[in-house]
Design an enzyme around this catalytic site. Sequence first.
Site, PDB file in Angstrom:
ATOM      1  N   ASP A 196      76.039 -22.902  50.253  1.00  0.00           N
ATOM      2  CA  ASP A 196      75.877 -24.323  49.976  1.00  0.00           C
ATOM      3  C   ASP A 196      74.945 -24.556  48.783  1.00  0.00           C
ATOM      4  O   ASP A 196      73.864 -23.974  48.701  1.00  0.00           O
ATOM      5  CB  ASP A 196      75.309 -25.027  51.195  1.00  0.00           C
ATOM      6  CG  ASP A 196      76.157 -24.795  52.445  1.00  0.00           C
ATOM      7  OD1 ASP A 196      76.778 -23.725  52.557  1.00  0.00           O
ATOM      8  OD2 ASP A 196      76.180 -25.674  53.319  1.00  0.00           O
ATOM      9  N   HIS A 231      74.550 -28.086  47.326  1.00  0.00           N
ATOM     10  CA  HIS A 231      74.022 -29.435  47.538  1.00  0.00           C
ATOM     11  C   HIS A 231      73.355 -30.041  46.301  1.00  0.00           C
ATOM     12  O   HIS A 231      72.181 -30.418  46.317  1.00  0.00           O
ATOM     13  CB  HIS A 231      73.043 -29.434  48.711  1.00  0.00           C
ATOM     14  CG  HIS A 231      73.713 -29.444  50.049  1.00  0.00           C
ATOM     15  ND1 HIS A 231      74.565 -30.457  50.446  1.00  0.00           N
ATOM     16  CD2 HIS A 231      73.656 -28.563  51.081  1.00  0.00           C
ATOM     17  CE1 HIS A 231      75.005 -30.212  51.668  1.00  0.00           C
ATOM     18  NE2 HIS A 231      74.480 -29.055  52.075  1.00  0.00           N
ATOM     19  N   ASP A 287      80.096 -27.613  50.335  1.00  0.00           N
ATOM     20  CA  ASP A 287      78.876 -28.405  50.316  1.00  0.00           C
ATOM     21  C   ASP A 287      78.192 -28.336  48.957  1.00  0.00           C
ATOM     22  O   ASP A 287      76.987 -28.089  48.842  1.00  0.00           O
ATOM     23  CB  ASP A 287      77.916 -27.988  51.430  1.00  0.00           C
ATOM     24  CG  ASP A 287      78.243 -28.677  52.759  1.00  0.00           C
ATOM     25  OD1 ASP A 287      79.315 -29.298  52.855  1.00  0.00           O
ATOM     26  OD2 ASP A 287      77.428 -28.582  53.692  1.00  0.00           O
ATOM     27  N   ASN A 305      82.018 -29.822  54.896  1.00  0.00           N
ATOM     28  CA  ASN A 305      81.993 -31.113  55.575  1.00  0.00           C
ATOM     29  C   ASN A 305      81.489 -32.230  54.660  1.00  0.00           C
ATOM     30  O   ASN A 305      81.914 -33.387  54.796  1.00  0.00           O
ATOM     31  CB  ASN A 305      81.127 -31.043  56.834  1.00  0.00           C
ATOM     32  CG  ASN A 305      79.694 -30.651  56.563  1.00  0.00           C
ATOM     33  OD1 ASN A 305      79.429 -29.598  55.985  1.00  0.00           O
ATOM     34  ND2 ASN A 305      78.750 -31.492  56.978  1.00  0.00           N
ATOM     35  N   HIS A 306      80.627 -31.914  53.709  1.00  0.00           N
ATOM     36  CA  HIS A 306      80.129 -32.970  52.829  1.00  0.00           C
ATOM     37  C   HIS A 306      81.168 -33.383  51.793  1.00  0.00           C
ATOM     38  O   HIS A 306      81.149 -34.539  51.338  1.00  0.00           O
ATOM     39  CB  HIS A 306      78.819 -32.537  52.173  1.00  0.00           C
ATOM     40  CG  HIS A 306      77.659 -32.621  53.106  1.00  0.00           C
ATOM     41  ND1 HIS A 306      76.873 -33.735  53.242  1.00  0.00           N
ATOM     42  CD2 HIS A 306      77.171 -31.723  54.006  1.00  0.00           C
ATOM     43  CE1 HIS A 306      75.938 -33.529  54.153  1.00  0.00           C
ATOM     44  NE2 HIS A 306      76.095 -32.310  54.632  1.00  0.00           N
ATOM     45  N   HIS A 365      83.862 -22.862  55.434  1.00  0.00           N
ATOM     46  CA  HIS A 365      82.531 -23.469  55.423  1.00  0.00           C
ATOM     47  C   HIS A 365      81.830 -23.348  56.772  1.00  0.00           C
ATOM     48  O   HIS A 365      80.700 -22.860  56.859  1.00  0.00           O
ATOM     49  CB  HIS A 365      82.631 -24.933  55.022  1.00  0.00           C
ATOM     50  CG  HIS A 365      81.300 -25.616  54.930  1.00  0.00           C
ATOM     51  ND1 HIS A 365      80.369 -25.287  53.968  1.00  0.00           N
ATOM     52  CD2 HIS A 365      80.735 -26.590  55.691  1.00  0.00           C
ATOM     53  CE1 HIS A 365      79.288 -26.035  54.136  1.00  0.00           C
ATOM     54  NE2 HIS A 365      79.478 -26.830  55.166  1.00  0.00           N
TER      55      HIS A 365
END
Length: 448
Positions: free
Chosen positions: A61, A63, A99, A134-135, A239
């Site tokens: 991830d 982000h 993500d 999921n993001h 993920h």
Amino acid sequence: MISLCLNSLPLPPSSYPKKLTETCSSFSNGSIGTTLKPIVVNGNPPTFVSAPGRRIVAVGDLHGDLDQARYALEMAGVLSSDGEDLWTGGDAVLIQLGDVLDRGDEEIAILSLLRSLDIQAKAKGGAVFQVNGNHETMNVEGDFRYVESGAFDECADFLEYLNEYEYKWDEAFVGWCGMSRRCKDERKISRNNWGPWNLVKRQKGVLARSVLFRPGGPLACELARHAVALKVNDWIFCHGGLLPHHVAYGIEKMNMEVSQWMRGVTDEGSSPHMPFIATKGYDSVVWNRLYSRDISELEDYKINQINAILKETLQAIGAKAMVVGHTPQYSGANCEYNCSIWRIDVGMSSGVLNSRPEVLEIRDDKAKIEEVNIEDVYCFNFQQWSLISSLIESSSRNMLNKKKRRFWSNYKAVFDDAFCSSSLPLPSSSFQHFWTLLSSGKLNYVTN
């Protein structure tokens, strides 16, 4: 073994249906003087990949933290360190586990960088793949709960930037990474000079994000190019984690359904339908945390149950191991269940744990964790370390999350041993540099 959109916006060309099999050009491997077989990609989006003889690197991830993303990619040996964002991985395969979005303010820049690297990699016989997390699905759904204010600003700037390119998507999107930092610097100046404009800018950013990420929007279509589950050779990448019923449903079918939803493809008269089995619910592919739990907190019978589920899943998909992100691993990237599951989300983004980047390397079907190596060791006397300790403890008290407090406490304990006993001289201005490295997560510690 381990060592540690506006309707007038055209869709990106890549979002339109393609042939289901794509073959990357072969490339001569200079180290052994042979020509590797080409990479063969099956599925739309990519689902099954044959990459004979390739070095595979997986990154967790990100982000929205472009700096940490670059550190990880440089450490993985696939990105140049000169700031030119050049692919240096040769015929390697890079896989990013989702993500990229939320919790940081340079999300589109990271997506742009990965697309640029993919284009360069293919010219060298390599490839870059992404899986959606999921993001990504949350943003296409319109759930902006975890979006940073700077990310809304980036969306507004990117939409204006697209207009300057007259919506020539590929050229504009690949070039955004180089332009984004300049726009970010300009935003800081305008924010300081005229406060009332910031509110208007924020509203503009929310609207821009909705346009870009809604099903059928330009960035939603860009995300639609990627799978939620990807099998490369004998390894499966996703993920959150695959379960037996996901495999029974068909991972190619899941990937196609998520892609169509993101592209806004619907039956006539209906609205885009979000595929539940892949993107919604605690046991969906992008949300599942079953394999990422700390097994020290589980009873033996529960560990055996999870191990049985994992074995069943891998056997059904014909894979030897699974690689997942999604759940930050406070002790660093690791494997469990006889190394049948690799957990590589280390929370490297400054919006999560700001931890040291780590990546997974798979070579000759063997995996190992690569960590950031320390380049400079700075030594401190007891008086200076006392100040550092108080800063760390102050930061720790201000953190609400118990595990984050433990993270900082571990840092303090290690640096106590590594630095306080040293009698080496203190370099000029080292304290400020050390604290910058420590707080940014760039400094690796040395233990026995």
